[in-house]
Structures are given as C-alpha cells and as structure tokens.
Design an enzyme around this catalytic site. Structure first.
Site, mmCIF file in Angstrom:
data_model
loop_
_atom_site.group_PDB
_atom_site.id
_atom_site.type_symbol
_atom_site.label_atom_id
_atom_site.label_comp_id
_atom_site.label_asym_id
_atom_site.label_seq_id
_atom_site.Cartn_x
_atom_site.Cartn_y
_atom_site.Cartn_z
ATOM 1 N N ASN A 72 30.496 15.356 53.669
ATOM 2 C CA ASN A 72 30.895 15.357 52.695
ATOM 3 C C ASN A 72 29.590 15.806 51.911
ATOM 4 O O ASN A 72 28.831 16.004 51.632
ATOM 5 C CB ASN A 72 31.564 13.564 51.898
ATOM 6 C CG ASN A 72 30.233 13.574 51.915
ATOM 7 O OD1 ASN A 72 29.955 13.427 50.379
ATOM 8 N ND2 ASN A 72 29.755 12.523 53.248
ATOM 9 N N ILE A 74 29.803 14.718 48.546
ATOM 10 C CA ILE A 74 30.434 14.419 46.861
ATOM 11 C C ILE A 74 29.419 14.570 45.383
ATOM 12 O O ILE A 74 29.964 14.747 44.217
ATOM 13 C CB ILE A 74 30.788 13.023 47.204
ATOM 14 C CG1 ILE A 74 31.963 12.586 48.367
ATOM 15 C CG2 ILE A 74 31.364 12.525 46.108
ATOM 16 C CD1 ILE A 74 33.380 13.657 48.358
ATOM 17 N N LEU A 76 27.417 12.420 44.372
ATOM 18 C CA LEU A 76 27.187 11.168 44.265
ATOM 19 C C LEU A 76 28.009 11.293 42.427
ATOM 20 O O LEU A 76 27.163 9.935 41.413
ATOM 21 C CB LEU A 76 25.724 10.171 43.581
ATOM 22 C CG LEU A 76 24.733 9.863 44.882
ATOM 23 C CD1 LEU A 76 23.229 10.551 44.637
ATOM 24 C CD2 LEU A 76 25.010 8.626 45.262
ATOM 25 N N ASN A 129 19.252 3.578 47.957
ATOM 26 C CA ASN A 129 20.209 4.719 48.813
ATOM 27 C C ASN A 129 18.509 5.399 48.575
ATOM 28 O O ASN A 129 18.921 5.948 47.868
ATOM 29 C CB ASN A 129 21.396 4.947 48.718
ATOM 30 C CG ASN A 129 21.468 6.709 48.652
ATOM 31 O OD1 ASN A 129 21.194 6.582 49.501
ATOM 32 N ND2 ASN A 129 22.878 7.228 48.229
ATOM 33 N N CYS A 132 18.509 10.560 47.962
ATOM 34 C CA CYS A 132 17.968 11.714 47.315
ATOM 35 C C CYS A 132 17.416 12.641 47.010
ATOM 36 O O CYS A 132 15.989 11.658 47.116
ATOM 37 C CB CYS A 132 18.906 10.859 45.997
ATOM 38 S SG CYS A 132 19.470 9.367 46.064
ATOM 39 N N LYS A 167 18.113 2.003 52.280
ATOM 40 C CA LYS A 167 18.946 2.148 53.044
ATOM 41 C C LYS A 167 18.744 3.381 53.750
ATOM 42 O O LYS A 167 18.192 4.506 53.083
ATOM 43 C CB LYS A 167 20.218 3.203 52.853
ATOM 44 C CG LYS A 167 21.329 3.313 53.373
ATOM 45 C CD LYS A 167 22.837 3.519 53.154
ATOM 46 C CE LYS A 167 23.849 4.228 54.040
ATOM 47 N NZ LYS A 167 25.372 4.599 52.958
ATOM 48 N N ASN A 194 22.494 6.805 56.833
ATOM 49 C CA ASN A 194 22.811 7.447 55.856
ATOM 50 C C ASN A 194 23.495 9.201 56.749
ATOM 51 O O ASN A 194 23.360 8.698 57.782
ATOM 52 C CB ASN A 194 22.027 7.773 54.567
ATOM 53 C CG ASN A 194 23.309 8.045 53.618
ATOM 54 O OD1 ASN A 194 24.373 8.937 53.583
ATOM 55 N ND2 ASN A 194 22.467 7.525 51.998
ATOM 56 N N GLY A 267 32.358 3.018 57.735
ATOM 57 C CA GLY A 267 32.473 3.916 56.803
ATOM 58 C C GLY A 267 33.515 5.031 56.605
ATOM 59 O O GLY A 267 34.609 4.475 56.044
HETATM 60 C C1 FMN Z 1 32.602 10.134 51.745
HETATM 61 C C2 FMN Z 1 31.621 9.861 51.467
HETATM 62 C C3 FMN Z 1 31.020 9.314 50.457
HETATM 63 C C4 FMN Z 1 29.846 8.429 50.765
HETATM 64 N N1 FMN Z 1 29.054 8.052 49.767
HETATM 65 C C5 FMN Z 1 27.697 7.284 49.974
HETATM 66 C C6 FMN Z 1 26.691 6.892 48.706
HETATM 67 O O1 FMN Z 1 27.085 7.043 47.451
HETATM 68 N N2 FMN Z 1 26.370 5.892 48.713
HETATM 69 C C7 FMN Z 1 25.353 6.041 49.967
HETATM 70 O O2 FMN Z 1 24.518 5.008 50.245
HETATM 71 N N3 FMN Z 1 25.628 6.361 51.294
HETATM 72 C C8 FMN Z 1 27.175 7.036 51.420
HETATM 73 N N4 FMN Z 1 28.475 7.527 52.498
HETATM 74 C C9 FMN Z 1 27.353 7.613 53.264
HETATM 75 C C10 FMN Z 1 27.694 5.898 54.219
HETATM 76 O O3 FMN Z 1 28.240 4.712 53.738
HETATM 77 C C11 FMN Z 1 27.779 5.913 55.315
HETATM 78 O O4 FMN Z 1 26.407 5.637 55.578
HETATM 79 C C12 FMN Z 1 27.805 7.317 56.847
HETATM 80 O O5 FMN Z 1 29.166 7.632 56.124
HETATM 81 C C13 FMN Z 1 27.846 6.572 58.513
HETATM 82 O O6 FMN Z 1 28.969 5.543 58.549
HETATM 83 P P1 FMN Z 1 30.091 6.098 58.317
HETATM 84 O O7 FMN Z 1 29.938 6.619 60.191
HETATM 85 O O8 FMN Z 1 30.496 5.153 58.767
HETATM 86 O O9 FMN Z 1 31.245 6.873 57.828
HETATM 87 C C14 FMN Z 1 29.368 8.213 51.795
HETATM 88 C C15 FMN Z 1 29.850 8.592 53.243
HETATM 89 C C16 FMN Z 1 31.523 9.342 53.018
HETATM 90 C C17 FMN Z 1 31.853 10.062 54.224
#
Ligand code: FMN
Length: 306
Positions: A72, A74, A76, A129, A132, A167, A194, A267
C-alpha cells in the site's frame, strides 16, 4: 465446568480487557466494521494514522496484492486530528472501547502539538508512527535514526501524560538500538512492525503497480520478519511490546506472545475477514482454558530458544 481465562493486561497506564487490537490504517475509525463485529469487545482500537492537518494521500492506484501480502501507498490520507476528536472519538468512546490514536508529523514540533491536543481528550493512548519522512532533515524517516528516535520520544513525552507507544519501522539494520532509544526517551511501550518497503511491477505495461512506484508490504508474507524483530526487541527493553505483522490465526498470536509480545494487532487480516479480531479473542480464550493457562501474561516471552 464454566472456567474463565484472564486475558487482561496493562500497557503503561492503560488497562486492556484482552490483548487484541487493530492495526492502524486497516480499521478506519471503527465505524466501517460496526456491521461485522461488536467493536466494544476489542482490547483497543488503534485508529487510522492522523496528522495535524487533513491529508489527501497519494495518487491511485495505491494498493496491490502480492503473494501472501499486499502493498500500500495510501500516504496517510486522513481528516486531521481535530476532526478525529470532534467526530470520531466520541463515537468510539460511547462504544466503551479503549482508543489509541496513531499520529504522524513532518516535524518533531508537529508530533508535540498533536500530543498536547490529544492529552486533553478522552483518547486513552498515543501510538507514534515514526516511519514518515523527516522533512527538516531532508527525507530521512525519523524511525531509522536512533538519535532522532530518542529526541522525538523524549520531546513528545514532555507534553503527554498518558500511555505513549512508539511504533517502529522494520526498514532498519539494527532494530534493537532503535527500541532501546525509544525506551530511554520515555516510551511506555513499543509496537512493531510497520510495513516493509516493497515493489510490484505489471509486466504488460512495464509500470510499477503503485502510482508511488514503491509501497509498504504487509500481511502473512512479513510475519517471520516481524516475529524475529519482536523477539530481538524483547531481549533489550523492559517495557511492554505490541507485536504485529501478518497475524491471521490463533497460532500466529501465540507465536508472537512466546517471542515476547504482550499484546498484538491485526492489520491486513481485517481486509481478509472483517470479523477476524473478535474470532481470535474467542479462540484465544478457549486456548487458555483448554491448556489450563490462567493468565495471558504467562505466555509472554516463554519461547525456548536454542
Ligand atoms: C492499508 C494500510 C494502511 C496503513 N496505515 C498505517 C498508518 O496510518 N499508520 C501506521 O502506523 N501504520 C499503518 N499501517 C501499518 C499497519 O498498522 C501494520 O503495522 C502493518 O500492516 C503490519 O501488520 P499486518 O501485516 O497485520 O497488516 C497500514 C497498513 C495498511 C495495510
């Protein structure tokens, strides 16, 4: 026999009924999941990443499926911290669930401003987080420089009294020194990991599948890396760890806890099965009962390494 298992735990000043929370950015502000689950049953909701001002995010396409995972970019996208406090936080608190705000900024001052604002609200904790780009330092992510990690954590600590979670980004060579500095800076807890920087290419168009060219890899594909990092960090810090990265089953959760995680976040799993968090809480409780484990805390760090 009607036995019960104790799933509760404490992270900093925060008491949680169970160790399962949502991964930031994968659960919105909770409303999206209301039709699927009773969100009040979650250990905590970690909301979508917030910035001081609203953000539009990156250009589409910004999601691509990969083997056992997803990418992804995205960027933020979010309505800003003030909107969250006015419109989303009251809804979540009415549900009776613990709320953790995930925050990101371009400068240390922005993180501090957000922390000060959130300190005065009903929000239970902050997850910083730090993956960034640090605009002031020329595009280096805060979370990859151990000295900046110490500085940003200690500055935010000064303006925030409640539970402060830092994080970590896995895109580093030495996760241990980063975690040590977050603890030294005054973090109550560390969450990791992350997403990992990745890429996917469409062979017909010969273009990257993401408009941003690269993006963050998540899902089961990253689990072994996350598990290794949780284990490494648990060797060097004394504060609770929230583990995440590819968790989609009870077995995954037990693995993370044995490696040293006190709590876990789901996540990408939410996209595969929107009811996964609640199902896993139930499975975890049954696991404890069936294995005659009184408290979830008994599992933490109980890996038998060679
Ligand atoms: C679509 C998407 C958006 C995410 N947005 C954020 C975010 O805004 N802030 C953040 O700290 N991590 C963000 N993450 C990271 C997740 O919180 C997580 O740390 C990461 O995906 C690993 O876990 P998972 O394998 O269970 O998804 C995002 C992950 C995904 C897939």
């Amino acid at each position: 026999m009607n036995r019960k298992a104790d799933l509760s735990l404490k992270i900093g000043k925060l008491y949680l009924d169970n160790p399962i929370m949502t991964g930031s950015g994968t659960f919105g502000f909770g409303r999206e999941y209301e039709d699927f689950i009773d969100i009040s049953k979650l250990g905590a909701v970690v909301v979508k990443g917030l910035t001081l001002e609203p953000r539009k995010g990156n250009k589409r396409p910004r999601i691509a499926e990969t083997p056992s995972g997803m990418l992804n970019s995205i960027g933020l996208e979010n309505p800003g911290v003030k909107h969250f406090i006015q419109e989303e936080l009251p809804y979540l608190k009415k549900k009776g669930v613990k709320v953790i705000a995930n925050i990101a900024g371009n400068t240390i001052e922005e993180y501090c401003k957000m922390a000060k604002i959130l300190n005065k609200t009903e929000c239970d904790a902050i997850e910083m987080n730090i993956s960034c780009p640090n605009v002031k330092k020329g595009g280096v992510a805060f979370g990859t420089d151990k000295d900046i990690v110490y500085k940003i954590t200690s500055e935010v600590r000064k303006c925030y009294d409640k539970t402060l979670i830092v994080k970590l980004s896995p895109n580093v060579t030495n996760i241990k020194e980063i975690a040590i500095n977050a603890e030294k800076g005054g973090a109550d807890s560390i969450s990791l990991i992350n997403t990992l920087l990745g890429m996917a290419i469409d062979i017909n168009t010969r273009r990257p599948k993401l408009k941003n060219n690269v993006g963050g890899l998540s899902g089961p594909a990253i689990k072994p890396i996350a598990l290794r990092m949780v284990w490494q960090v648990s060797q060097v810090v004394n504060i609770p760890i929230i583990g995440m990265g590819g968790i989609t089953s009870l077995e995954d959760i037990i693995e993370f806890m044995l490696a040293g995680a006190n709590a876990v976040a789901i996540g990408t799993g939410n996209f595969i099965n929107p009811a996964i968090t609640i199902e896993l809480i139930e499975e975890l409780e049954s696991y404890l009962i069936n294995n005659e484990i009184n408290s979830i805390n008994e599992l933490v760090g109980k890996i038998r390494t060679y």
